[in-house]
Design a protein around this motif. Sequence first.
Motif, PDB file in Angstrom:
ATOM      1  N   ILE A 298      57.524  27.961 -35.395  1.00  0.00           N
ATOM      2  CA  ILE A 298      58.649  28.437 -34.575  1.00  0.00           C
ATOM      3  C   ILE A 298      59.201  29.737 -35.157  1.00  0.00           C
ATOM      4  O   ILE A 298      59.443  30.704 -34.434  1.00  0.00           O
ATOM      5  CB  ILE A 298      59.765  27.358 -34.506  1.00  0.00           C
ATOM      6  N   GLY A 299      59.350  29.777 -36.487  1.00  0.00           N
ATOM      7  CA  GLY A 299      59.879  30.976 -37.142  1.00  0.00           C
ATOM      8  C   GLY A 299      58.993  32.185 -36.892  1.00  0.00           C
ATOM      9  O   GLY A 299      59.468  33.251 -36.505  1.00  0.00           O
ATOM     10  N   VAL A 300      57.697  31.996 -37.081  1.00  0.00           N
ATOM     11  CA  VAL A 300      56.768  33.113 -36.941  1.00  0.00           C
ATOM     12  C   VAL A 300      56.712  33.577 -35.486  1.00  0.00           C
ATOM     13  O   VAL A 300      56.717  34.781 -35.193  1.00  0.00           O
ATOM     14  CB  VAL A 300      55.368  32.717 -37.459  1.00  0.00           C
ATOM     15  N   MET A 301      56.681  32.625 -34.554  1.00  0.00           N
ATOM     16  CA  MET A 301      56.642  32.952 -33.124  1.00  0.00           C
ATOM     17  C   MET A 301      57.873  33.762 -32.730  1.00  0.00           C
ATOM     18  O   MET A 301      57.768  34.776 -32.047  1.00  0.00           O
ATOM     19  CB  MET A 301      56.624  31.665 -32.279  1.00  0.00           C
ATOM     20  N   THR A 302      59.045  33.283 -33.165  1.00  0.00           N
ATOM     21  CA  THR A 302      60.286  33.987 -32.846  1.00  0.00           C
ATOM     22  C   THR A 302      60.186  35.423 -33.320  1.00  0.00           C
ATOM     23  O   THR A 302      60.516  36.361 -32.594  1.00  0.00           O
ATOM     24  CB  THR A 302      61.479  33.302 -33.547  1.00  0.00           C
ATOM     25  N   TYR A 303      59.698  35.575 -34.546  1.00  0.00           N
ATOM     26  CA  TYR A 303      59.572  36.931 -35.087  1.00  0.00           C
ATOM     27  C   TYR A 303      58.633  37.769 -34.229  1.00  0.00           C
ATOM     28  O   TYR A 303      58.949  38.878 -33.829  1.00  0.00           O
ATOM     29  CB  TYR A 303      59.067  36.856 -36.522  1.00  0.00           C
ATOM     30  N   LEU A 304      57.465  37.209 -33.901  1.00  0.00           N
ATOM     31  CA  LEU A 304      56.460  37.977 -33.172  1.00  0.00           C
ATOM     32  C   LEU A 304      56.955  38.391 -31.800  1.00  0.00           C
ATOM     33  O   LEU A 304      56.797  39.523 -31.385  1.00  0.00           O
ATOM     34  CB  LEU A 304      55.170  37.156 -33.022  1.00  0.00           C
ATOM     35  N   PHE A 305      57.573  37.430 -31.084  1.00  0.00           N
ATOM     36  CA  PHE A 305      57.917  37.720 -29.699  1.00  0.00           C
ATOM     37  C   PHE A 305      59.249  38.432 -29.553  1.00  0.00           C
ATOM     38  O   PHE A 305      59.448  39.214 -28.654  1.00  0.00           O
ATOM     39  CB  PHE A 305      57.901  36.442 -28.861  1.00  0.00           C
TER      40      PHE A 305
END
Lengths: 316, 418
Positions: A298-305
């Motif tokens: 979730i953390g990485v996705m939030t960052y990416l998007f």
Amino acid sequence: MSSPHSAIVGMGRATYLRLLVFFLAPAAIVYTVFSIYPLLATIFNSLYLYHSETKSYDYVGLGNFTTLLTDTTWSVPFWNAFRNNLVFFAIHMSVQNPIGLALAAMLSLPRLRLRATYRTLIFMPTMLSVVIIGFVWQLILSPLWGIAKLFLQTFGLGFLFAPWLGQEGSALITISLISVWQFVGIPMILIYTALLAIPEELIDAATVDGLNQFQAFVWVKLPLILPTIGLVSILTFVNNFNAFDLIYAMKGALAGPNFSADIMGTLFYRTFFGNQLQLGNASMGSTIATMMFIIILIGVMTYLFVIQRRMQRYSF
Amino acid sequence: MLKTGLKTMLLAAVAMTAIAGAASAGKLTIESWRNDDATIWKEKIIPAFMAKYPDIQVEFNPTAPKEYNAALNARLEGGTAGDIITCRPFDASLELFNKGHLAPLNDLPSMANFSDVAKSAWTTDDGKTTFCVPMGSVIHGFIYNKDIFKELGLSEPKTEEEFLATLDKIKANGKYVPLVLGTNDQWEAATMGFQNIGPNYWKGEAGRKALIDGTAKFTDAPYVDTFKALAKWAPYMGDGYKAQTYPDSQNLFGLGKGAIYAAGSWDISTFRGQNVPMGAFKAPPPAGAKDCYISDHTDIGIGMNAKTPNAADAKVFLDWIGSEEFANIFANALPGFFPLSSAKVTISDDVAQSFVSWRGQCKSTIRNSYQILSRGTPNLENELWNVSAQVLNGTMTPDAAAAQLEDGLKKWYKPHQK
């Protein structure tokens, strides 16, 4: 599909494919065996529960997750570990990365002498084993033999000293700062290399426009290295939420006092492998590991998007 | 990070396979957590065995205590474990037996040398099958520095009142740390604190069994009183004891800076190495107690990997472990680990001798969290470490500590749910 490669190197399609497999296979096999398989096996494990009476693993769907999040026996330690993990991350973000940035900025000053020496010295702790780091800092901060106490007393500040590693309120913060000390070299080196890649002409132009070193850093260099700072942040996030070793080395699997230094890594270890009289529980251990994976995802996705897509890139 | 840790473990497992593979040709490999004793096994115990049985090669292959349970489980699951397995007491080994990793040893001739109490830590709940040869027990008490006691004109305290008075005198003198004990690693608080003095309060085996059958609760007076007695120690412990680790404590006493050390008998050999002039006294009973009780904990046994290719040799070795010869070597090579066999053993170390002499004066019991009560979640032993350390740190009251233990037990243990 007509393949341009055969025209270039004069190689048949079959040879090309063989070569492709030859070069890709090692990485693909290692990655599958040591990363993808364990990850899938862990998720699979978390859907089963071991029954000691029947000695069998039964499919329980998301039952283990319900237990972890709703049964206070599990949810209290889990949320405590999660909260501690957030503190651990917050300290790294607010202390390690700004210091890393400042060090990188100073290292890239044009008239700095002994540049390579500083760089090596600051990067050194990153290469040491956590066991050594844990041992050395435990000695430095020891109320019995540590130099921290003597150091403070020399300046008449002895009253400030406390057994920081043994107090509920300060244990986690102390360990976080030790980890910051160890890993500050990584943001420094990444940001430093990004700073080196900025063309001299831009700085020259800024100087001609009347900016001093500091203004040039804030208005010219900083926007150019923002993608690197983003990368450093996401690396910090992933590493912090996977962290385990330093806390285990200094405080053991119970990460005390009163679980005040317990993060998800230590909670997972204790659950999966057991501790003293506690037997390992593969199902609940896998459930915690899967939760860690989801949180990191979730953390990485939030960052990416949310962040990376809006970031502007400049090319020279 | 975590991933690297797991990878290292995998690599270690692969490396162990290679070692085990090389060692399987008629050689017995011993799995153990006693890496402190590696030299004694290699120089005394194994040569004594091989003098009698020259055809059997034995190798001692220890793992660090913290990693032993996890590493051994992984090796047994993976089929790479050694032939001889050193057994932790109670559930950890029972689990290994139930999973078929440990072989039953009822037919071993030397099993006759052990009492039922000695075998209890490695016997199934129904009392029918024993799967490890009992090797040693550890006794709790206090070790003191004789020179400091002489200098300050102190004598061994006989009651809790005298114990506190002695600590007061050492504190008033100011030169030495009165009571050497730290809470950083937590287990000492529970093991050298709670389990050390507790048996006098809960009357040894009677209290331990009452907890198991549910007729006593942790919130009862004996357990709360134990925590209350523990809470009184805080002012006498060293500066910054909250961050004092177990090795710190050992060094503090070993270097002669501490007067009284809350001990497990296994510490004797450590302090012998540092030439501390020491004596020992047993946990001082509270006022008005008629009988005394000591924690004489069955701590270490030894069994056989059910899948060993060298079963016949392994049984010869285990049978010898149960013999009088081994009991004598063990007791004297490792002062502080006391043989559980009924063979007559003479111990030359005077401090170890005084520990073992308490067996004659007081009634023995084992740690109350070890049998059955640590089978559920939350784990009683973990809880005990946590609350004992907090009571010593002054961050938890004795009543709250007892209540937390009872609440945890009530969550999963039926006899306490009534």
